[in-house]
Design a protein around this motif. Structure first.
Motif, PDB file in Angstrom:
ATOM      1  N   VAL A 297      -5.173   3.697  -1.707  1.00  0.00           N
ATOM      2  CA  VAL A 297      -3.908   3.158  -1.963  1.00  0.00           C
ATOM      3  C   VAL A 297      -4.209   2.005  -3.003  1.00  0.00           C
ATOM      4  O   VAL A 297      -5.147   1.252  -2.892  1.00  0.00           O
ATOM      5  CB  VAL A 297      -3.232   2.836  -0.500  1.00  0.00           C
ATOM      6  CG1 VAL A 297      -2.924   4.199  -0.151  1.00  0.00           C
ATOM      7  CG2 VAL A 297      -4.210   1.874   0.149  1.00  0.00           C
ATOM      8  N   PRO A 298      -2.992   1.333  -3.644  1.00  0.00           N
ATOM      9  CA  PRO A 298      -3.191   0.289  -4.376  1.00  0.00           C
ATOM     10  C   PRO A 298      -3.000  -0.961  -3.683  1.00  0.00           C
ATOM     11  O   PRO A 298      -3.463  -2.297  -4.420  1.00  0.00           O
ATOM     12  CB  PRO A 298      -1.898   0.502  -5.548  1.00  0.00           C
ATOM     13  CG  PRO A 298      -1.151   1.215  -4.893  1.00  0.00           C
ATOM     14  CD  PRO A 298      -1.536   2.238  -3.738  1.00  0.00           C
ATOM     15  N   TYR A 299      -2.394  -1.185  -2.651  1.00  0.00           N
ATOM     16  CA  TYR A 299      -2.108  -2.243  -1.825  1.00  0.00           C
ATOM     17  C   TYR A 299      -3.048  -2.368  -0.350  1.00  0.00           C
ATOM     18  O   TYR A 299      -2.508  -1.431   0.577  1.00  0.00           O
ATOM     19  CB  TYR A 299      -0.974  -2.871  -1.939  1.00  0.00           C
ATOM     20  CG  TYR A 299      -0.327  -3.162  -2.861  1.00  0.00           C
ATOM     21  CD1 TYR A 299      -0.459  -4.604  -3.496  1.00  0.00           C
ATOM     22  CD2 TYR A 299       0.351  -2.343  -4.109  1.00  0.00           C
ATOM     23  CE1 TYR A 299       0.140  -5.088  -4.758  1.00  0.00           C
ATOM     24  CE2 TYR A 299       0.962  -2.668  -5.183  1.00  0.00           C
ATOM     25  CZ  TYR A 299       0.779  -4.022  -5.681  1.00  0.00           C
ATOM     26  OH  TYR A 299       1.283  -4.418  -6.643  1.00  0.00           O
TER      27      TYR A 299
ATOM     28  N   ALA B 180     -12.033  -0.807   4.731  1.00  0.00           N
ATOM     29  CA  ALA B 180     -10.942  -1.267   4.223  1.00  0.00           C
ATOM     30  C   ALA B 180     -11.011  -1.243   2.566  1.00  0.00           C
ATOM     31  O   ALA B 180      -9.995  -0.790   1.855  1.00  0.00           O
ATOM     32  CB  ALA B 180     -10.338  -2.437   4.437  1.00  0.00           C
ATOM     33  N   ALA B 181     -12.141  -1.749   2.035  1.00  0.00           N
ATOM     34  CA  ALA B 181     -12.234  -1.899   0.781  1.00  0.00           C
ATOM     35  C   ALA B 181     -12.415  -0.499   0.016  1.00  0.00           C
ATOM     36  O   ALA B 181     -11.938  -0.125  -0.818  1.00  0.00           O
ATOM     37  CB  ALA B 181     -13.522  -2.625   0.305  1.00  0.00           C
TER      38      ALA B 181
ATOM     39  N   ASP C 138      10.684   3.842  -1.670  1.00  0.00           N
ATOM     40  CA  ASP C 138      10.048   5.342  -1.695  1.00  0.00           C
ATOM     41  C   ASP C 138       8.655   5.157  -1.417  1.00  0.00           C
ATOM     42  O   ASP C 138       7.882   6.274  -1.405  1.00  0.00           O
ATOM     43  CB  ASP C 138      10.147   5.601  -3.110  1.00  0.00           C
ATOM     44  CG  ASP C 138      11.608   5.854  -3.616  1.00  0.00           C
ATOM     45  OD1 ASP C 138      12.495   6.269  -2.571  1.00  0.00           O
ATOM     46  OD2 ASP C 138      11.958   5.813  -4.661  1.00  0.00           O
ATOM     47  N   CYS C 139       8.268   3.898  -1.131  1.00  0.00           N
ATOM     48  CA  CYS C 139       6.728   3.915  -0.879  1.00  0.00           C
ATOM     49  C   CYS C 139       6.314   4.339   0.516  1.00  0.00           C
ATOM     50  O   CYS C 139       6.963   4.543   1.543  1.00  0.00           O
ATOM     51  CB  CYS C 139       6.222   2.372  -1.083  1.00  0.00           C
ATOM     52  SG  CYS C 139       6.661   1.334   0.523  1.00  0.00           S
ATOM     53  N   LYS C 140       5.061   4.735   0.788  1.00  0.00           N
ATOM     54  CA  LYS C 140       4.433   5.086   1.981  1.00  0.00           C
ATOM     55  C   LYS C 140       3.433   3.727   2.419  1.00  0.00           C
ATOM     56  O   LYS C 140       2.657   3.397   1.761  1.00  0.00           O
ATOM     57  CB  LYS C 140       3.525   6.336   1.583  1.00  0.00           C
ATOM     58  CG  LYS C 140       4.310   7.642   1.942  1.00  0.00           C
ATOM     59  CD  LYS C 140       3.487   8.878   1.601  1.00  0.00           C
ATOM     60  CE  LYS C 140       4.343  10.017   1.669  1.00  0.00           C
ATOM     61  NZ  LYS C 140       3.641  11.424   1.422  1.00  0.00           N
ATOM     62  N   ILE C 141       3.448   3.536   3.582  1.00  0.00           N
ATOM     63  CA  ILE C 141       2.896   2.550   4.257  1.00  0.00           C
ATOM     64  C   ILE C 141       1.941   3.210   5.416  1.00  0.00           C
ATOM     65  O   ILE C 141       2.473   3.784   6.249  1.00  0.00           O
ATOM     66  CB  ILE C 141       3.772   1.457   4.857  1.00  0.00           C
ATOM     67  CG1 ILE C 141       4.818   0.846   3.781  1.00  0.00           C
ATOM     68  CG2 ILE C 141       2.886   0.384   5.385  1.00  0.00           C
ATOM     69  CD1 ILE C 141       5.755   0.017   4.187  1.00  0.00           C
ATOM     70  N   TYR C 142       0.871   2.872   5.401  1.00  0.00           N
ATOM     71  CA  TYR C 142      -0.276   3.338   6.382  1.00  0.00           C
ATOM     72  C   TYR C 142      -0.548   2.243   7.260  1.00  0.00           C
ATOM     73  O   TYR C 142      -0.902   1.340   6.643  1.00  0.00           O
ATOM     74  CB  TYR C 142      -1.239   4.354   5.736  1.00  0.00           C
ATOM     75  CG  TYR C 142      -1.046   5.201   4.847  1.00  0.00           C
ATOM     76  CD1 TYR C 142      -0.904   6.676   5.239  1.00  0.00           C
ATOM     77  CD2 TYR C 142      -0.756   5.202   3.468  1.00  0.00           C
ATOM     78  CE1 TYR C 142      -0.463   7.455   4.713  1.00  0.00           C
ATOM     79  CE2 TYR C 142      -0.519   6.144   2.604  1.00  0.00           C
ATOM     80  CZ  TYR C 142      -0.062   7.543   3.147  1.00  0.00           C
ATOM     81  OH  TYR C 142       0.074   8.537   2.379  1.00  0.00           O
TER      82      TYR C 142
ATOM     83  N   GLY D  31      -8.229  -0.398  -6.313  1.00  0.00           N
ATOM     84  CA  GLY D  31      -8.567  -1.257  -7.272  1.00  0.00           C
ATOM     85  C   GLY D  31      -7.347  -1.553  -7.858  1.00  0.00           C
ATOM     86  O   GLY D  31      -7.579  -2.860  -8.595  1.00  0.00           O
ATOM     87  N   GLU D  32      -6.206  -1.045  -7.767  1.00  0.00           N
ATOM     88  CA  GLU D  32      -5.146  -1.751  -8.536  1.00  0.00           C
ATOM     89  C   GLU D  32      -4.508  -2.628  -7.698  1.00  0.00           C
ATOM     90  O   GLU D  32      -4.981  -3.059  -6.443  1.00  0.00           O
ATOM     91  CB  GLU D  32      -3.980  -0.455  -8.802  1.00  0.00           C
ATOM     92  CG  GLU D  32      -4.607   0.709  -9.247  1.00  0.00           C
ATOM     93  CD  GLU D  32      -3.872   1.982  -9.088  1.00  0.00           C
ATOM     94  OE1 GLU D  32      -2.647   2.027  -9.917  1.00  0.00           O
ATOM     95  OE2 GLU D  32      -3.990   2.662  -8.268  1.00  0.00           O
ATOM     96  N   GLY D  33      -3.320  -3.050  -8.064  1.00  0.00           N
ATOM     97  CA  GLY D  33      -2.674  -4.007  -6.925  1.00  0.00           C
ATOM     98  C   GLY D  33      -3.158  -5.170  -6.240  1.00  0.00           C
ATOM     99  O   GLY D  33      -3.756  -6.045  -6.859  1.00  0.00           O
TER     100      GLY D  33
END
Length: 243
Positions: A39-41, A61-62, A5-9, A67-69
């Motif tokens: 995004v977390p990752y 990118a930062a 279910d995740c979204k990948i950009y 800040g999670e993941g």
């Protein structure tokens, strides 16, 4: 596969490969700050030669990271200050800033990531069957370079699996190394290519006699902490040969 279910950009410098990204379920865009949500990752694995401001790209990118993941930057073992075929590990000294433009750009980018709480994965020489130094040398037949320079390697799939394993640990401000712990000289690499029978043409040889040597990377510390082992333990075994 693990998170259907995740979204990948996927952010890239050009639109050249956007259709390929779409086909594998990645939402493509050109690089830049994300306007809708963080995004977390985040993994950053673009090389430095397509940009005028590599550390700046890492700052962008930062800024996309919640800040999670985990935030991971794939750097290079080129930053280690060793050119005598000596042994290097995660904590070996790096080339001092100001000594080399090539390593300066990587170390400055790493610093941006580490200051943001991200991690750096310093990868050895990446290869697969149709990519890597062996492909270039085979196309030349004879190369004016030292045969005894040692090269540390890692298969693209193993670099990816190690990157994922590190991101799953959600660590902060750490440096890791990716390699197969089976370094080979240029000559040994091409002897194996010739012996494998898997390539068209035959490599004739290296003719150089001087210049700097390489480094023997060891990532035993990374493996122990992350609990990772490569699918391809060596270039030799990747080619289906016995060590």
């Amino acid at each position: 596969q693990e998170h259907p279910d995740c979204k990948i950009y996927g952010q890239t410098a050009t639109t050249d490969h956007h259709s390929e990204l779409t086909k594998i379920g990645i939402i493509p865009s050109l690089k830049g700050p994300r306007v809708d949500q963080k995004v977390p990752y985040v993994i950053f694995c673009a090389p430095p030669y397509r940009t005028d401001d590599y550390p700046g790209d890492l700052r962008v990118a930062a800024s996309n990271w919640s800040g999670e993941g985990s935030f991971l930057f794939t750097s290079s073992t080129a930053v280690y200050d060793c050119n005598d075929n000596g042994f290097c590990g995660e904590d070996s000294p790096c080339v001092p800033i100001g000594m080399s433009p090539r390593t300066d750009v990587l170390l400055k980018a790493e610093n941006v990531v580490l200051e943001a709480g991200g991690c750096a994965l310093r990868l050895a020489g990446l290869y697969k069957k149709d990519q890597g130094p062996h492909v270039f040398w085979l196309s030349k037949g004879t190369v004016d370079a030292r045969p005894d320079l040692i090269i540390s390697m890692i298969h693209y799939e193993d670099a990816a699996s190690l990157g994922i394993a590190i991101m799953k640990r959600r660590l902060r401000g750490r440096v890791f190394v990716g390699c197969d712990n089976q370094p080979l000289s240029r000559q040994e690499i091409m002897d194996r290519v010739n012996r494998s029978g898997k390539f068209d043409g035959k490599f004739e040889g290296f003719t150089g006699t001087d210049g700097p040597l390489g480094k023997r990377m060891d990532n035993s510390k990374t493996r122990a902490e992350i609990g990772w082992e490569p699918k391809y333990p060596s270039f030799t075994e990747f080619l289906g040969l016995s060590n």
